[in-house]
Design an enzyme around this catalytic site. Structure first.
Site, short mmCIF file in Angstrom:
data_model
loop_
_atom_site.label_atom_id
_atom_site.label_comp_id
_atom_site.label_asym_id
_atom_site.label_seq_id
_atom_site.Cartn_x
_atom_site.Cartn_y
_atom_site.Cartn_z
N LYS A 181 0.87 -1.18 0.00
CA LYS A 181 0.00 0.00 0.00
C LYS A 181 0.91 1.23 0.00
O LYS A 181 1.50 1.60 1.02
CB LYS A 181 -0.91 0.01 1.24
CG LYS A 181 -1.92 1.14 1.21
CD LYS A 181 -1.70 2.07 2.41
CE LYS A 181 -2.46 3.36 2.30
NZ LYS A 181 -1.90 4.29 1.31
N GLU A 256 9.91 1.01 10.50
CA GLU A 256 10.92 2.04 10.19
C GLU A 256 10.22 3.38 10.39
O GLU A 256 9.46 3.82 9.53
CB GLU A 256 11.41 1.90 8.75
CG GLU A 256 12.12 0.59 8.45
CD GLU A 256 13.53 0.53 9.01
OE1 GLU A 256 14.05 1.56 9.46
OE2 GLU A 256 14.10 -0.57 9.02
N CYS A 290 13.78 10.62 6.90
CA CYS A 290 13.79 10.23 8.31
C CYS A 290 15.20 10.30 8.88
O CYS A 290 15.37 10.33 10.09
CB CYS A 290 13.25 8.82 8.44
SG CYS A 290 14.07 7.69 7.32
N GLU A 387 10.41 15.93 14.88
CA GLU A 387 10.97 15.70 13.55
C GLU A 387 10.47 16.83 12.65
O GLU A 387 9.26 17.00 12.48
CB GLU A 387 10.47 14.34 13.05
CG GLU A 387 11.13 13.91 11.77
CD GLU A 387 10.64 12.54 11.33
OE1 GLU A 387 9.46 12.22 11.53
OE2 GLU A 387 11.46 11.78 10.77
P1 NAP Z 1 2.55 8.42 7.58
O1 NAP Z 1 1.53 9.49 7.68
O2 NAP Z 1 2.79 7.58 8.76
O3 NAP Z 1 2.13 7.54 6.32
C1 NAP Z 1 2.90 6.45 5.90
C2 NAP Z 1 2.00 5.44 5.22
O4 NAP Z 1 1.06 4.95 6.17
C3 NAP Z 1 1.21 5.98 4.04
O5 NAP Z 1 1.10 4.97 3.08
C4 NAP Z 1 -0.16 6.25 4.68
O6 NAP Z 1 -1.22 6.19 3.75
C5 NAP Z 1 -0.24 5.09 5.63
N1 NAP Z 1 -1.16 5.30 6.75
C6 NAP Z 1 -1.45 6.44 7.40
N2 NAP Z 1 -2.34 6.19 8.40
C7 NAP Z 1 -2.60 4.87 8.36
C8 NAP Z 1 -3.42 3.99 9.13
N3 NAP Z 1 -4.16 4.45 10.15
N4 NAP Z 1 -3.45 2.69 8.80
C9 NAP Z 1 -2.71 2.20 7.79
N5 NAP Z 1 -1.91 2.98 7.03
C10 NAP Z 1 -1.84 4.29 7.32
O7 NAP Z 1 3.98 8.99 7.20
P2 NAP Z 1 4.37 9.92 5.98
O8 NAP Z 1 3.96 11.30 6.33
O9 NAP Z 1 3.93 9.35 4.68
O10 NAP Z 1 5.96 9.76 5.98
C11 NAP Z 1 6.77 10.51 6.79
C12 NAP Z 1 7.23 9.70 7.99
O11 NAP Z 1 7.87 8.51 7.57
C13 NAP Z 1 8.24 10.45 8.80
O12 NAP Z 1 7.98 10.33 10.17
C14 NAP Z 1 9.55 9.75 8.47
O13 NAP Z 1 10.53 9.86 9.45
C15 NAP Z 1 9.10 8.36 8.27
N6 NAP Z 1 10.08 7.61 7.48
C16 NAP Z 1 10.84 6.68 8.11
C17 NAP Z 1 11.79 5.98 7.40
C18 NAP Z 1 12.65 4.94 8.08
O14 NAP Z 1 13.22 4.13 7.39
N7 NAP Z 1 12.73 4.92 9.40
C19 NAP Z 1 11.97 6.21 6.04
C20 NAP Z 1 11.18 7.16 5.42
C21 NAP Z 1 10.22 7.85 6.17
P3 NAP Z 1 -1.90 7.52 3.13
O15 NAP Z 1 -0.82 8.21 2.38
O16 NAP Z 1 -2.96 6.97 2.25
O17 NAP Z 1 -2.40 8.30 4.28
#
Ligand code: NAP
Length: 486
Positions: A181, A256, A290, A387
């Site tokens: 997804k 992650e 991240c 962050e």
């Molecule tokens: P996010 O809001 O957590 O969303 C990530 C994914 O989760 C998207 O596909 C989102 O779908 C989905 N999602 C959101 N709410 C959900 C729920 N309740 N149930 C199931 N899926 C759900 O994060 P983001 O804003 O896209 O990405 C930024 C974050 O990712 C930052 O905190 C960053 O640090 C972290 N990150 C971490 C790493 C690592 O390797 N540690 C690497 C890259 C990014 P939708 O888009 O459809 O809402």
């Protein structure tokens, strides 16, 4: 619609389930270019039922895919790698257009993503078991490693290609099938990868991509007993919720999550190298990674000199549409992201931080925020604790090594950390004292497919890439063979 590709078949507009494209869906997702707001494509979405169909397809495909010899799975992954590299430019154009990062960064991400296909294809042939000493002469003890089962992957928008590759490659190498997804901001990169997977000979049902609302797709993935593992990259907040949801079916999880990377500059550092490292680590993807530097900690004896060099280097960054030649800073992913950054800066300046550069939106468009340097930042400020996910570099002064380590570890997060020094004793003391999954010493960019990527504390669990990365997709089975009387 404003996307020109050499291979227009890479622009797919529906989910990929059981080897078929669903270009008619339950709804439509408009994908916009953050550089100018133009809609690039409308993608048909699926709901819970569509996700369940993908899970069923992945479950059916497991039966045959797990039996495919490792060497053949490796060849399929190698072909996927070759195709990603052959289509690097188109994949990069799709990525820049839907996500905003510069074309140079998108090309780099495609190569980085592809490297996981190559690496885990090679690792597929090294999923060795063990023969263990037996408790008596008539017995033999053996361990074999088997694929864990159907994998669900939920991925973010900031690395629309690589975060999928880092999960799909080890899953397929291990003999698992996968339902992906992608983030709603960036489905096109995910669908282009599925198109190339199909061309590489990945059998129907082995890779599935479901586009749609996370409130429909998320529960379908977490509730299903057929899904044996969830691998998630995204925010800590969502990761916590998914971890809870997976506890009902006791799935294996890899998380992650977010980071709050310290970047420590000691007084004996090579200052030019430190400034250059800070700029690439901070402003990569306009600060939306991240592992981006989130807090710059500088020893007080070199603080003013470092800040003046950092401000000068940051002021040189050229901002604009990521597709344009020479641009080094693209827009943020959407208007909401700009608002979040603006608020963090405002809260911190109200608390006493000083703006040394930038500190405002840009007039290039609603998704642009100026590269910014803040000084006088203290641990109680919002930019220090959160962050940032934007082009803001907060600087904090410290007195000595002990204070630097204490400041660096003063966070719930533990993903990447960096420090600059030329003292070999300090190299080891500080590397061992930092409470982080990854440490870069005299380097601002550290990730590659051969190294284990992952965090501790609220940054999650599990490691991606490296020889360890495949373990998350395998179960160990212990076999005791008795009755071997001689
Ligand atoms: P996010 O809001 O957590 O969303 C990530 C994914 O989760 C998207 O596909 C989102 O779908 C989905 N999602 C959101 N709410 C959900 C729920 N309740 N149930 C199931 N899926 C759900 O994060 P983001 O804003 O896209 O990405 C930024 C974050 O990712 C930052 O905190 C960053 O640090 C972290 N990150 C971490 C790493 C690592 O390797 N540690 C690497 C890259 C990014 P939708 O888009 O459809 O809402």
């Amino acid at each position: 619609m404003t996307l020109t590709l050499s291979d227009s078949e890479l622009l797919r507009k529906g989910s990929y389930i059981a080897g078929a494209w669903r270009e008619q869906g339950v709804g439509v997702l408009a994908v916009a270019n953050p550089a100018n707001g133009n809609v690039i494509a409308e993608v048909a979405t699926v709901d819970r039922a569509g996700t369940e169909a993908a899970i069923a397809a992945a479950h059916d495909a497991m039966t045959s895919w797990r039996e495919v010899p490792a060497k053949v799975r490796a060849q399929v992954l190698r072909r996927w790698f070759d195709l990603m590299m052959a289509h690097q430019e188109d994949l990069a154009v799709i990525m820049t257009t839907e996500q905003g990062k510069t074309l140079a960064e998108s090309r780099g991400e495609v190569a980085y993503g592809a490297s996981f296909m190559e690496w885990f294809g090679e690792q597929a042939k090294r999923i060795d078991g063990d023969v263990i000493p037996a408790p008596s002469a008539d017995k033999r003890v053996i361990c074999i490693k088997q694929p864990i089962g159907v994998v669900a992957a939920i991925t973010p928008w900031n690395f629309p290609n690589a975060m999928i590759a880092r999960k799909a490659a080890p899953a397929l190498a291990a003999g698992c099938t996968i339902v992906i997804k992608p983030a709603s901001e960036t489905p096109l990169s995910a669908l282009a990868m599925a198109e190339l997977a199909e061309r590489a000979g990945v059998p129907a049902g082995v890779v599935n991509v479901v586009v749609g609302s996370s409130s429909e797709i998320g529960p379908a993935l977490t509730d299903s007993p057929l899904v044996r593992k969830l691998t998630f990259t995204g925010s800590t907040e969502v990761g916590r919720r998914l971890e809870q949801a997976c506890s009902v079916t006791l799935k294996r999880t890899s998380m992650e999550l977010g980071g709050n990377a310290p970047f420590i500059v000691f007084e004996d550092a090579d200052l030019d190298a430190a400034v250059q490292g800070a700029v690439v680590s901070k402003y990569r993807n306009s600060g939306q990674t991240c592992v981006c530097t989130n807090r710059i900690l500088v020893q007080d004896s070199i603080h003013d000199e470092f800040v003046s060099r950092l401000v000068a280097a940051t002021a040189e960054l050229k901002m604009g549409n990521g597709l344009d030649e020479g641009v080094q800073q693209g827009p943020l992913v959407n208007v909401g992201a700009v608002g979040d950054v603006e608020q963090l800066v405002q809260r911190s300046t109200e608390a006493g931080a000083h703006i040394a550069l930038g500190g405002a939106r840009s007039d290039l468009g609603p998704c642009y925020y100026q590269p910014t340097v803040l000084t006088g930042v203290t641990p109680d400020m919002a930019v220090f604790r959160n962050e940032i996910f934007g082009p803001v570099a907060p600087v904090t002064a410290f007195r000595d090594e002990a204070e630097a380590i204490a400041l660096a570890n003063d966070t719930e997060f533990g993903l990447a950390s960096y420090f600059y020094t030329r003292d070999i004793g300090r190299v080891w003391r500080v590397a061992e004292a930092l409470d982080y999954g990854m440490v870069g010493i005299n380097e601002g960019i550290i990730s590659n497919e051969m190294a284990p990527f992952g965090g501790v504390k609220a940054s999650g669990s599990g490691r991606e890439g490296s020889k360890y990365g495949i373990d998350d997709y395998l179960e160990i089975k212990y076999i005791l063979m008795g009755g071997l009387d001689r």
